[in-house]
Design an enzyme around this catalytic site. Structure first.
Site, PDB file in Angstrom:
ATOM      1  CG  ASP A   1      -2.227  -1.209   0.968  1.00  0.00           C
ATOM      2  OD1 ASP A   1      -2.102  -1.828  -0.087  1.00  0.00           O
ATOM      3  OD2 ASP A   1      -2.264  -1.480   2.139  1.00  0.00           O
TER       4      ASP A   1
ATOM      5  CE  LYS B   1       2.911  -2.717  -4.588  1.00  0.00           C
ATOM      6  NZ  LYS B   1       1.836  -1.533  -2.901  1.00  0.00           N
TER       7      LYS B   1
ATOM      8  N   GLY C   1      -4.641  -4.313  -3.911  1.00  0.00           N
ATOM      9  CA  GLY C   1      -5.310  -3.722  -3.896  1.00  0.00           C
ATOM     10  C   GLY C   1      -4.678  -1.931  -4.633  1.00  0.00           C
ATOM     11  CG  HIS C   2      -2.667  -2.476  -6.798  1.00  0.00           C
ATOM     12  ND1 HIS C   2      -1.294  -3.412  -8.157  1.00  0.00           N
ATOM     13  CD2 HIS C   2      -1.208  -2.755  -6.154  1.00  0.00           C
ATOM     14  CE1 HIS C   2      -0.455  -3.895  -6.829  1.00  0.00           C
ATOM     15  NE2 HIS C   2      -0.786  -3.785  -5.849  1.00  0.00           N
TER      16      HIS C   2
ATOM     17  CD  GLN D   1       1.059  -8.853  -2.922  1.00  0.00           C
ATOM     18  OE1 GLN D   1       1.496  -9.792  -3.322  1.00  0.00           O
ATOM     19  NE2 GLN D   1      -0.014  -9.014  -2.489  1.00  0.00           N
TER      20      GLN D   1
HETATM   21  P1  GDP Z   1      -0.701   0.075  -3.652  1.00  0.00           P
HETATM   22  O1  GDP Z   1      -1.225  -0.889  -2.635  1.00  0.00           O
HETATM   23  O2  GDP Z   1       0.792   0.251  -3.166  1.00  0.00           O
HETATM   24  O3  GDP Z   1      -1.009   0.125  -5.116  1.00  0.00           O
HETATM   25  O4  GDP Z   1      -1.012   1.090  -2.809  1.00  0.00           O
HETATM   26  P2  GDP Z   1      -3.279   0.999  -2.381  1.00  0.00           P
HETATM   27  O5  GDP Z   1      -3.977   1.757  -3.477  1.00  0.00           O
HETATM   28  O6  GDP Z   1      -3.623   0.294  -1.507  1.00  0.00           O
HETATM   29  O7  GDP Z   1      -3.342   2.627  -1.460  1.00  0.00           O
HETATM   30  C1  GDP Z   1      -2.568   3.797  -1.988  1.00  0.00           C
HETATM   31  C2  GDP Z   1      -3.600   4.898  -0.999  1.00  0.00           C
HETATM   32  O8  GDP Z   1      -3.251   6.191  -1.257  1.00  0.00           O
HETATM   33  C3  GDP Z   1      -4.374   5.188  -2.412  1.00  0.00           C
HETATM   34  O9  GDP Z   1      -5.431   4.929  -1.966  1.00  0.00           O
HETATM   35  C4  GDP Z   1      -4.268   5.859  -3.311  1.00  0.00           C
HETATM   36  O10 GDP Z   1      -5.321   6.466  -4.214  1.00  0.00           O
HETATM   37  C5  GDP Z   1      -3.153   7.281  -2.592  1.00  0.00           C
HETATM   38  N1  GDP Z   1      -2.226   7.665  -2.797  1.00  0.00           N
HETATM   39  C6  GDP Z   1      -1.741   7.350  -3.745  1.00  0.00           C
HETATM   40  N2  GDP Z   1      -0.677   8.048  -3.631  1.00  0.00           N
HETATM   41  C7  GDP Z   1      -0.936   9.778  -3.072  1.00  0.00           C
HETATM   42  C8  GDP Z   1      -0.898  10.723  -2.956  1.00  0.00           C
HETATM   43  O11 GDP Z   1       1.137  10.727  -2.900  1.00  0.00           O
HETATM   44  N3  GDP Z   1      -1.116  11.524  -1.336  1.00  0.00           N
HETATM   45  C9  GDP Z   1      -2.136  11.148  -1.163  1.00  0.00           C
HETATM   46  N4  GDP Z   1      -2.793  12.086  -0.756  1.00  0.00           N
HETATM   47  N5  GDP Z   1      -3.084   9.699  -1.765  1.00  0.00           N
HETATM   48  C10 GDP Z   1      -1.958   9.456  -2.266  1.00  0.00           C
HETATM   49  P1  IMO Z   2      -0.509  -3.956  -2.338  1.00  0.00           P
HETATM   50  O1  IMO Z   2      -0.151  -4.967  -3.174  1.00  0.00           O
HETATM   51  C1  IMO Z   2      -0.541  -4.785   2.026  1.00  0.00           C
HETATM   52  C2  IMO Z   2      -0.786  -8.686   3.664  1.00  0.00           C
HETATM   53  C3  IMO Z   2      -2.096  -8.791   4.479  1.00  0.00           C
HETATM   54  C4  IMO Z   2      -1.136  -9.763   5.942  1.00  0.00           C
HETATM   55  C5  IMO Z   2      -0.423 -10.431   4.606  1.00  0.00           C
HETATM   56  C6  IMO Z   2      -0.506 -12.095   4.411  1.00  0.00           C
HETATM   57  O2  IMO Z   2      -2.123  -3.700  -2.265  1.00  0.00           O
HETATM   58  O3  IMO Z   2       0.460  -3.648  -1.401  1.00  0.00           O
HETATM   59  P2  IMO Z   2      -2.337 -13.001   2.434  1.00  0.00           P
HETATM   60  O4  IMO Z   2      -3.501 -12.157   2.325  1.00  0.00           O
HETATM   61  O5  IMO Z   2      -0.875 -12.369   1.481  1.00  0.00           O
HETATM   62  O6  IMO Z   2      -2.150 -14.116   2.765  1.00  0.00           O
HETATM   63  O7  IMO Z   2      -1.997 -11.987   4.288  1.00  0.00           O
HETATM   64  O8  IMO Z   2       0.279  -9.837   4.238  1.00  0.00           O
HETATM   65  N1  IMO Z   2      -0.867  -7.939   2.588  1.00  0.00           N
HETATM   66  C7  IMO Z   2      -0.455  -6.409   2.051  1.00  0.00           C
HETATM   67  N2  IMO Z   2      -1.074  -5.752   3.013  1.00  0.00           N
HETATM   68  N3  IMO Z   2      -0.911  -4.721   1.215  1.00  0.00           N
HETATM   69  C8  IMO Z   2      -0.997  -5.772   0.147  1.00  0.00           C
HETATM   70  O9  IMO Z   2      -1.103  -5.536  -0.994  1.00  0.00           O
HETATM   71  C9  IMO Z   2      -1.153  -6.515   0.972  1.00  0.00           C
HETATM   72  N4  IMO Z   2      -1.115  -8.373   0.382  1.00  0.00           N
HETATM   73  C10 IMO Z   2      -1.311  -8.688   1.615  1.00  0.00           C
HETATM   74  O10 IMO Z   2      -2.831  -7.488   5.659  1.00  0.00           O
HETATM   75  O11 IMO Z   2      -0.658  -9.160   6.561  1.00  0.00           O
HETATM   76 MG    MG Z   3      -2.664  -1.675  -1.673  1.00  0.00          MG
END
Ligand code: GDP
Ligand code: IMO
Ligand code: MG
Length: 426
Positions: A12, A15, A39-40, A220
């Site tokens: 998170d 990416k 979850g991206h 991840q």
């Molecule tokens: P990922 O799993 O690495 O793709 O990240 P996620 O999408 O799960 O979580 C990142 C969250 O931060 C999302 O809700 C994005 O829309 C948000 N986000 C990403 N970059 C920025 C930023 O620079 N500023 C803010 N405020 N939100 C951001």
């Molecule tokens: P993205 O790509 C954050 C965490 C879960 C748990 C552990 C194992 O969005 O960054 P799993 O379901 O993979 O067996 O869970 O890994 N986890 C993540 N945490 N972002 C993710 O993906 C994750 N994918 C798995 O919360 O702690």
């Molecule tokens: Mg994510």
């Protein structure tokens, strides 16, 4: 240009946003690990997409690939593909024939295994990830190409059932009729996805030979890697840059740039060590400012200060060339800002980062404090220049660069594509 984008913390990091930002410079975007646990988030002109299986470049790249290292719930993939307007007419979607299939039985097993772990439970995303990789390595897994043959699906479902009968005895899958329903549903998904199945490693290599630019998108983060993360509080696959060789069948030696995505602070969902974790009101404030709730599960994310020793470890393991620093806008609004610079125990600096709960207890963390830079509004066009950032924000960025010895090439200042400072152009 061949690039890999991956997370250096606990997932998170942003990416999705970074991959989407870069994706119009690339012909092909490839996912190579994980599955629906990812979850991206991508925000395009105010519309928010949450990709779990599709690569985050799916809105802009001409070819997207779901590599063999992934574990795919085919029904979820079909839904996700339908949620992106005109996806298959403007984008070539390729799914590896060899990627493994997540079935509803695997999701049930995920929850069952979590119950049995008791106090060692991981807090998985319950997406069936662990059990599907278990079957892959047990050599009983169902692969995407198996979905084209009802008899093979049935044989494999029944084998998995015999092996996991004890775990499934009080679930609906103890009924042969329910298992047969799963077989039929999987077969129907195979009919829909058949046209997208290929030996994707061949396609990727052919694109490379043609001179196409390729971006690999890691899911991840490094600290969730099954080998180098904080085991057992990790996911069931490798999340390092080198994992693309195995998860996409493309040689890592040919990658030109490794971009490590770093959130300006740290978040983590699920259990396990988190040395710089904040608690109480400061944690609640940061969680609210950053809307830190899981993209896949909606769970509140644990939050804490940036951890430089951990980042040094991640940079070394991944051979990072450049950092994409995200959420600098969020962090600036805290009343105080700290960065962990070193771990000490018994008055002595630690020469490694803690990898277990016991190694991470009783640590003495050293912090450096920074002036908050407050809320930053982009100019009228939404464009931002590095020089226009407040001095305190630039101090933060430059301190990180100096400590880590890696340039911050991108700075993300908001969720939308244009709230991004690109320092790689200079
Ligand atoms: P990922 O799993 O690495 O793709 O990240 P996620 O999408 O799960 O979580 C990142 C969250 O931060 C999302 O809700 C994005 O829309 C948000 N986000 C990403 N970059 C920025 C930023 O620079 N500023 C803010 N405020 N939100 C951001
Ligand atoms: P993205 O790509 C954050 C965490 C879960 C748990 C552990 C194992 O969005 O960054 P799993 O379901 O993979 O067996 O869970 O890994 N986890 C993540 N945490 N972002 C993710 O993906 C994750 N994918 C798995 O919360 O702690
Ligand atoms: Mg994510």
């Amino acid at each position: 240009m061949i690039c890999v984008v991956l997370g250096l913390q606990f997932g998170d990091e942003g990416k999705g946003k970074v991959t989407d930002f870069l994706s119009d410079r690339f012909d092909v975007v490839v996912r190579f690990n994980g599955g629906g646990n990812a979850g991206h988030t991508v925000v395009d002109e105010g519309k928010t997409y949450k990709f779990h299986l599709l690569p985050s470049g799916s809105l802009r790249a001409s070819t997207v690939v779901l590599g063999n290292g992934m574990v795919i719930d085919p029904a979820a993939l079909i839904k996700e593909m339908e949620g992106v307007e005109n996806l298959t007419t403007r984008t070539r979607v390729v799914i590896s024939k060899m990627a493994h299939v997540v079935t509803p039985i695997h999701k049930t097993l995920d929850s069952k295994e979590e119950q049995l772990r008791g106090r060692l439970s991981i807090g998985t995303t319950a997406q069936g990830i662990g059990p599907t990789y278990e079957d892959k390595y047990a050599r009983t897994g169902i692969r995407m190409m198996d979905l084209l043959d009802r008899d093979i699906i049935r044989d494999k479902i029944e084998t998995i059932y015999r092996m996991k009968e004890k775990l499934l005895e009080d679930t609906i899958y103890s009924s042969a009729a329910e298992r047969e329903k799963v077989v039929e549903e999987l077969y129907q998904t195979g009919r829909k996805l058949g046209a997208f199945l290929e030996y994707s490693e061949d396609l990727i290599y052919n694109e490379y030979r043609k001179g196409s630019s390729i971006i690999f998108e890691g899911a991840q983060g490094t600290m969730l890697d099954i080998d180098f993360g904080m085991y057992p509080y990790v996911t069931s696959s490798n999340a390092l840059s080198g994992a693309l060789s195995l998860g996409a069948g493309f040689p890592f030696r040919k990658v030109n740039t490794v971009m490590g995505v770093v959130k300006a602070y740290v978040s983590r969902v699920g259990a396990g060590p988190f040395p710089t974790e904040l608690t109480g009101a400061a944690a609640d404030h940061l969680r609210d400012l950053g809307h830190e709730y899981g993209t896949t599960t909606g769970r509140p994310r644990r939050v804490g200060w940036l951890d430089l020793p951990m980042l040094k470890y991640a940079i070394r393991l991944n051979d990072v060339d450049t950092i994409a620093l995200t959420k600098l806008d969020t962090l600036g609004q805290m009343n105080e800002i700290n960065v962990c610079t070193a771990y000490y125990r018994d008055g002595k600096p630690l020469d490694h980062i803690p990898r277990t709960l016991s190694e991470s207890s009783g640590l003495d963390l050293r912090f450096r404090s920074f002036e908050p830079w407050g809320k930053i509004e982009p100019d009228n066009d939404g464009i931002m220049n590095y020089e226009d950032l407040p001095e305190s924000a630039r101090n933060y960025v430059e301190f990180i660069e100096k400590e880590l010895g890696v340039k911050v090439g991108l700075i993300s200042m908001g969720e939308s594509r244009k709230s991004t400072i690109d320092r790689m152009k200079h």
